[in-house]
Design an enzyme around this catalytic site. Structure first.
Site, mmCIF file in Angstrom:
data_model
loop_
_atom_site.group_PDB
_atom_site.id
_atom_site.type_symbol
_atom_site.label_atom_id
_atom_site.label_comp_id
_atom_site.label_asym_id
_atom_site.label_seq_id
_atom_site.Cartn_x
_atom_site.Cartn_y
_atom_site.Cartn_z
ATOM 1 N N SER A 203 -17.906 -12.404 -40.065
ATOM 2 C CA SER A 203 -18.212 -10.809 -40.038
ATOM 3 C C SER A 203 -17.758 -9.871 -40.330
ATOM 4 O O SER A 203 -18.343 -9.651 -41.234
ATOM 5 C CB SER A 203 -18.374 -10.880 -38.287
ATOM 6 O OG SER A 203 -19.390 -11.697 -37.647
ATOM 7 N N SER B 75 -16.771 -19.227 -43.095
ATOM 8 C CA SER B 75 -16.270 -18.033 -41.968
ATOM 9 C C SER B 75 -15.597 -19.891 -41.280
ATOM 10 O O SER B 75 -16.587 -21.364 -41.796
ATOM 11 C CB SER B 75 -17.070 -18.341 -40.553
ATOM 12 O OG SER B 75 -16.383 -18.413 -39.772
ATOM 13 N N CYS C 211 -32.595 -13.819 -25.304
ATOM 14 C CA CYS C 211 -33.403 -13.875 -24.151
ATOM 15 C C CYS C 211 -31.218 -13.358 -23.836
ATOM 16 O O CYS C 211 -31.465 -12.600 -22.390
ATOM 17 C CB CYS C 211 -33.611 -14.044 -23.135
ATOM 18 S SG CYS C 211 -35.516 -13.976 -23.785
HETATM 19 C C1 LIG Z 1 -21.943 -17.586 -38.391
HETATM 20 C C2 LIG Z 1 -21.820 -16.731 -39.571
HETATM 21 C C3 LIG Z 1 -21.354 -15.176 -39.517
HETATM 22 C C4 LIG Z 1 -20.160 -15.129 -38.652
HETATM 23 O O1 LIG Z 1 -19.218 -15.543 -38.763
HETATM 24 P P1 LIG Z 1 -18.211 -15.822 -37.770
HETATM 25 O O2 LIG Z 1 -17.166 -16.702 -38.644
HETATM 26 O O3 LIG Z 1 -18.563 -16.421 -36.460
HETATM 27 O O4 LIG Z 1 -17.752 -14.339 -37.543
HETATM 28 C C5 LIG Z 1 -22.076 -14.789 -40.749
HETATM 29 N N1 LIG Z 1 -23.165 -15.629 -41.698
HETATM 30 C C6 LIG Z 1 -23.459 -16.552 -41.032
HETATM 31 C C7 LIG Z 1 -24.931 -16.371 -41.994
HETATM 32 C C8 LIG Z 1 -23.333 -17.456 -40.291
HETATM 33 O O5 LIG Z 1 -23.705 -18.315 -39.715
#
Ligand SMILES: *Cc1c(COP(=O)(O)O)cnc(C)c1O
Length: 401
Positions: free
Chosen positions: A71, A199, A324
């Site tokens: 993120s 990530s 939900c």
């Molecule tokens: C999980 C995910 C994120 C976010 O990554 P985090 O490390 O959880 O913040 C961003 N983009 C995609 C496509 C994801 O699957």
């Protein structure tokens, strides 16, 4: 039987990764910014991790910025491109309708600041058409951002082609590769990727750590202000154990891409064939251009949430597009983007395989989903309406070709 088949949500940290991390909590615990030995040892480990991560994606070490996850990397990439563009009077950004919220919500924030956002279609198969990106590019386009693989339906986008278009047009190109990095071979130079997000927790690394790759020459904007870590572009004492763990996990994941894909492909076939036998069901997203670990189905006359909770009772962890539990009754924006009507978008199921999932477990998933769908339809007034012809079916009775 316990089956964890929600690896697109997160993964278990592998033993190897935990072992690689431990010394950085208890022995090499120094702050990489400290000048004494234990700090400098930490600094060495940090720079070693940076070199190794860079090598894995064809980048240079100075192009790697460690973040708190996917993120943050998405936010920083997009905000940086927006600020660079704005300086030249470019306030237009192109993306797609089915990006992760880390991208879409950042774009919405920029829109409030006066940026213009174009979201291109992803069509019924969940795949972007590169010529449509090209057609959307304008004189004032600051950035194109397209995810590499979708997190819900697993569809893989033609990233190298989009990269080539952006390069020819002189527009910055970012890709959220969080769902792709452990399933597809990625080289940022060959694929003309200017910025890329990953990530760790999606490939058996720890949560709360990720990478933003930004090609040399791209001046990043800080989203976290403070100390001079990460070449002054991301403040905060580095999560060294996390970074080391992520590096080991990424090396492991990339080394096993082909082997895992071969294994997943067989299980994916089995799941798709099995679930297609459920009447009035359909696979979401292209059958071929998708990561091998992802299977996503819609079932008519079903609430995804109920389906997932009943599967949990049978020991199966999977996910549903309807949200939900996350405090919203809206169906998945991804399923709406590929044209699923609201009533079927609510009845979706995502299965995402991991290395530990066995053929026996896949058979158990198919059997359990089939039973639970039939059970839920048994007391769904919505399903009764369909059966009695008071509402039209969305899908054909059988989706088997
Ligand atoms: C999980 C995910 C994120 C976010 O990554 P985090 O490390 O959880 O913040 C961003 N983009 C995609 C496509 C994801 O699957």
């Amino acid at each position: 039987m316990f089956v964890y088949a929600d690896n697109a949500a997160t993964t278990a940290v592998s033993k190897k990764v935990v072992e690689a991390m431990l010394p950085y909590y208890t022995e090499v615990y120094g702050n990489p910014s400290s000048l004494y030995t234990v700090g400098q040892k930490a600094k060495e480990a940090l720079e070693d991790a940076r070199e190794r991560v860079a090598k894995l994606i064809g980048a240079k070490p100075r192009e790697i910025y460690f973040t708190s996850g996917g993120s943050e990397a998405d936010n920083q990439a997009i905000i940086s491109a927006a600020r660079l563009g704005a300086k030249k009077g470019k306030k237009h950004i192109i993306s797609t309708k089915f990006e992760h919220h880390a991208v879409l919500h950042t774009l919405q924030a920029l829109e409030k600041e006066g940026f213009e956002i174009t979201l291109v279609d992803v069509h019924e198969n969940g795949v972007v058409v590169p010529s449509e990106i090209e057609a959307a590019i304008r004189e004032d386009t600051a950035l194109v951002t397209v995810m590499y693989a979708n997190n819900e339906i697993g569809t893989i986008q033609p990233i190298a082609e989009i990269g080539a278009i952006c390069k020819a047009k002189g527009v910055l190109f970012h890709t959220d590769a969080v769902q792709a990095i452990s399933h597809v071979h990625i080289n940022v130079v060959e694929q003309n990727i200017d910025m890329l997000s990953i990530s760790a927790h999606k490939f058996h690394g720890p949560k709360g750590v990720g990478v933003l790759y930004a090609r040399g020459g791209i001046v990043l904007t800080n989203v976290i202000n403070g100390g001079a870590q990460e070449r002054g572009k991301r403040a905060g004492t580095e999560n060294l154990a996390g970074i080391v763990g992520m590096t080991v996990a990424l090396e492991d994941a990339i080394a096993h891409i082909d082997e895992n894909n071969e294994k997943f492909a067989k299980l994916q076939d089995k799941l798709i064939d099995g679930l297609s036998k459920i009447p009035y069901s359909e696979l979401n997203g292209d059958r071929n251009s998708r990561v091998k670990s992802n299977v996503n189905f819609c079932f008519e006359g079903i609430e995804g949430e109920s389906l997932l909770l009943l599967l949990d009772d049978k020991g199966i962890s999977v996910s549903s597009g309807s949200a939900c539990t996350s405090g919203s009754l809206d169906p998945s924006h991804v399923l709406l983007a590929i044209g699923r009507p609201h009533e079927v978008a609510h009845g979706s199921l995502r299965i995402s395989l991991g290395e530990d999932v066995t053929e026996e477990q896949v058979d158990y998933i198919v059997k359990s989903v089939t039973e639970v769908v039939e059970y839920l339809r048994g007391f769904s007034p919505f399903w009764d309406d369909l059966v009695e012809g008071k509402r039209p079916h969305v899908f054909k009775e059988s989706s088997i070709a």
